[in-house]
Design an enzyme around this catalytic site. Structure first.
Site, short mmCIF file in Angstrom:
data_model
loop_
_atom_site.label_atom_id
_atom_site.label_comp_id
_atom_site.label_asym_id
_atom_site.label_seq_id
_atom_site.Cartn_x
_atom_site.Cartn_y
_atom_site.Cartn_z
N ASP A 264 -6.33 8.83 -1.00
CA ASP A 264 -5.28 9.72 -1.51
C ASP A 264 -4.24 9.73 -0.39
O ASP A 264 -4.20 8.81 0.43
CB ASP A 264 -5.86 11.13 -1.80
CG ASP A 264 -4.85 12.04 -2.51
OD1 ASP A 264 -4.47 11.73 -3.64
OD2 ASP A 264 -4.42 13.06 -1.93
N LYS B 246 -13.03 16.08 -4.95
CA LYS B 246 -11.89 15.81 -4.06
C LYS B 246 -12.34 16.17 -2.65
O LYS B 246 -13.22 17.02 -2.48
CB LYS B 246 -10.69 16.69 -4.46
CG LYS B 246 -9.37 16.22 -3.93
CD LYS B 246 -8.76 15.11 -4.78
CE LYS B 246 -7.55 14.50 -4.13
NZ LYS B 246 -6.89 13.50 -4.99
P1 NDP Z 1 3.28 6.90 -1.18
O1 NDP Z 1 3.04 7.62 0.08
O2 NDP Z 1 3.04 5.44 -1.28
O3 NDP Z 1 4.80 7.15 -1.66
C1 NDP Z 1 5.35 8.41 -1.81
C2 NDP Z 1 6.86 8.23 -1.95
O4 NDP Z 1 7.46 9.48 -2.23
C3 NDP Z 1 7.53 7.70 -0.69
O5 NDP Z 1 8.61 6.89 -1.04
C4 NDP Z 1 8.00 9.01 -0.04
O6 NDP Z 1 9.08 8.84 0.87
C5 NDP Z 1 8.46 9.76 -1.24
N1 NDP Z 1 8.53 11.19 -0.97
C6 NDP Z 1 7.61 11.97 -0.38
N2 NDP Z 1 8.06 13.22 -0.29
C7 NDP Z 1 9.30 13.22 -0.84
C8 NDP Z 1 10.28 14.21 -1.04
N3 NDP Z 1 10.07 15.48 -0.66
N4 NDP Z 1 11.43 13.86 -1.65
C9 NDP Z 1 11.64 12.60 -2.04
N5 NDP Z 1 10.78 11.61 -1.87
C10 NDP Z 1 9.60 11.92 -1.27
O7 NDP Z 1 2.42 7.70 -2.26
P2 NDP Z 1 1.97 7.22 -3.72
O8 NDP Z 1 3.07 6.43 -4.35
O9 NDP Z 1 0.60 6.65 -3.65
O10 NDP Z 1 1.81 8.64 -4.43
C11 NDP Z 1 2.92 9.33 -4.99
C12 NDP Z 1 2.39 10.45 -5.85
O11 NDP Z 1 1.51 9.93 -6.85
C13 NDP Z 1 1.54 11.52 -5.12
O12 NDP Z 1 1.75 12.77 -5.76
C14 NDP Z 1 0.10 11.07 -5.39
O13 NDP Z 1 -0.83 12.14 -5.29
C15 NDP Z 1 0.25 10.58 -6.82
N6 NDP Z 1 -0.79 9.66 -7.27
C16 NDP Z 1 -0.98 8.47 -6.65
C17 NDP Z 1 -1.95 7.60 -7.09
C18 NDP Z 1 -2.13 6.26 -6.47
O14 NDP Z 1 -2.97 5.49 -6.98
N7 NDP Z 1 -1.41 5.90 -5.42
C19 NDP Z 1 -2.86 7.96 -8.22
C20 NDP Z 1 -2.50 9.21 -8.86
C21 NDP Z 1 -1.52 10.03 -8.37
P3 NDP Z 1 8.83 8.73 2.47
O15 NDP Z 1 8.47 7.31 2.69
O16 NDP Z 1 10.13 9.13 3.05
O17 NDP Z 1 7.72 9.70 2.80
#
Ligand code: NDP
Length: 444
Positions: free
Chosen positions: A166, A126
């Site tokens: 990430d 990482k």
């Molecule tokens: P994105 O940035 O695309 O989306 C994250 C989403 O979560 C957004 O809608 C964001 O809202 C929301 N969010 C963030 N913080 C909060 C909060 N405190 N309360 C409510 N909603 C919140 O990220 P990803 O979808 O790529 O990733 C999401 C999770 O999945 C992370 O933990 C990541 O590490 C994990 N992950 C992702 C992978 C991938 O391939 N993308 C692979 C493996 C794990 P806002 O727009 O308001 O910030």
């Protein structure tokens, strides 16, 4: 003192001020206790656990760059090359102001087990920086990425370490870093994954984590005599993982009634219209509250509270620690039968224990969101072969991988006398492969 406790005490003593790393080691070692107790003599003889919790290498460097006002900015850059027993280091780069060595060690440690679970030959790593891409111009992001890669390039390579994206590192950042790597080394090779489709990226990578989550969820439900058809589901978040999880859920005949962003959540009793969400989030990059303007029968609520909506299945896909003990109790009381983690560590330890103790099926992120890294590894394979597979080919491989992860987690849980505990099962299955490889490779 047990071997596990000894090693944990040593980690705390030797790595002061790294609470996230301590927490990850504790959680994993606790759940591995059964397998470690059973093999204690063998592992002690070669200090296997002491080596397992210690990164093989940590590279830390300065990243100087010039902002749009002509000021020189300095950030910290890191790469934690945690464990290469079963393959080339692989794991994302995170650009976020909270990034530090403790967080990257915690993520790298977890990545070792997640990558092992995929069944693919990938070690764990990482990296990242405390740089914050939010509010920066494209030119500033490019300047930062080029400077970051000007140091990182000497430590990575398709047969050494292959980083991915990430938080804060998407297609734009990967593109800038790939360009700089190629410029410095003259090598056009698969050194980073998550690349654009015109320069070595893989089909399905965008959808992979969300689709993979639903494939493994479906497997878990089927094995416990349930199905997705007709189920009511809550998916938190509305980013990459959440959107493609909803897409696949709808294909399986489930009804998603709620999603959120960091401002608030929407409830649509008729089922979320995903094209509306995609338009808001992927095209206009606006807030989820806009949904009710286009679907007036839906309700928007500011703030937290998404888990208070009754559902059969809950999928936390937003961020760490977003689902706590109170939420878990509410979900159970409202009839929730299954939870699977799309995000990394979205469920607190107390909430996880509550689900496990109260008969709610629970699939941890290490297994449930492994489709992302697995498809990154498929991108590496395509790059090495200088070929591109079709969407259907990659999707079929992803599905196979997720079905196998479920089988491994379920089998390990069964073998160690905790059937249905997929948290223990995923950790044990991931660990066994790495431990065997480390034993075979001698004291290195
Ligand atoms: P994105 O940035 O695309 O989306 C994250 C989403 O979560 C957004 O809608 C964001 O809202 C929301 N969010 C963030 N913080 C909060 C909060 N405190 N309360 C409510 N909603 C919140 O990220 P990803 O979808 O790529 O990733 C999401 C999770 O999945 C992370 O933990 C990541 O590490 C994990 N992950 C992702 C992978 C991938 O391939 N993308 C692979 C493996 C794990 P806002 O727009 O308001 O910030």
């Amino acid at each position: 003192m047990s071997y596990v406790d000894e090693v944990y005490a040593r980690v705390v003593a030797q790595n002061p001020n790294e609470p996230e790393y301590h927490q990850a080691v504790k959680e994993v070692l606790d759940s591995l206790k059964l397998v470690i107790d059973a093999n204690e003599e063998k592992y002690r003889a070669v200090s296997l656990l002491e080596r397992f919790v210690e990164p093989e290498r940590i590279i830390s460097f300065r990243v100087p760059w010039v902002d749009d006002k002509g000021n020189v900015q300095i950030n910290k850059g890191y790469r934690v090359q945690f464990n290469s027993a079963i393959g080339v280091y692989k794991g994302g780069l995170r650009f976020h102001p909270t990034v530090n060595q403790s967080i990257l060690k915690f993520l790298g440690f977890e990545q070792v087990l997640k990558n092992s679970l995929t069944g693919l030959p990938i070690g764990g790593g990482k990296g990242g920086s405390n740089f914050d891409p939010k509010g920066k111009s494209d030119r500033e992001v490019m300047a930062f990425c080029q400077s970051f890669m000007t140091e990182l390039y000497r430590h990575i390579g398709p047969n050494v370490d292959c980083p991915a994206g990430d938080i804060g590192v998407g297609g734009r950042e990967i593109g800038y870093m790939f360009g700089q790597y190629k410029r410095i080394t003259k090598h056009y090779e698969g050194v980073l994954t998550g690349k654009g489709l015109t320069f070595g990226g893989s089909l399905v990578r965008t959808e992979a984590t969300g689709y993979g989550l639903i494939y493994i969820l479906n497997e878990m439900l089927t094995h416990n005599n349930h199905s997705l058809e007709g189920k009511t589901v809550i998916v938190s978040g509305s980013g990459n993982v959440a959107i493609y999880a909803v897409e696949k859920l709808q294909q399986y005949g489930a009804k998603v009634v709620a999603m959120c962003d960091s401002n608030g959540y929407i409830y649509d009793k008729d089922g979320i219209k995903l094209d509306v969400v995609k338009n808001i989030k992927e095209v206009r990059r606006a807030r989820i509250s806009e949904y009710v303007k286009e679907v007036p029968t839906a309700v928007y609520t500011e703030g937290k509270g998404i888990w208070s909506i009754p559902c059969d299945i809950a999928l936390p896909c937003a961020t760490q620690n977003e689902l706590d003990l109170e939420d878990a109790k509410m979900l159970k009381a409202n009839g929730c039968i299954a939870v699977a983690e799309g995000a990394n560590m979205p469920t607190t330890r107390e909430a996880t224990d509550y689900f496990l103790e109260n008969g709610v099926l629970f699939m941890p992120g290490k297994a449930a969101n492994a489709g992302g890294v697995a498809t990154s590894a498929l991108e590496q394979s395509q790059n090495s072969m200088r070929m591109s597979w079709t969407f259907e080919e990659v999707d079929a491989k992803l599905k196979d991988i997720m079905v196998n992860i479920f089988a491994k987690a379920a089998d390990a849980a069964e073998r160690y006398g905790v059937p249905g505990n997929y948290v223990a099962g995923a950790n044990i299955a991931g660990f066994e492969k790495v431990a065997n490889a480390m034993m075979a490779q001698g004291i290195v």
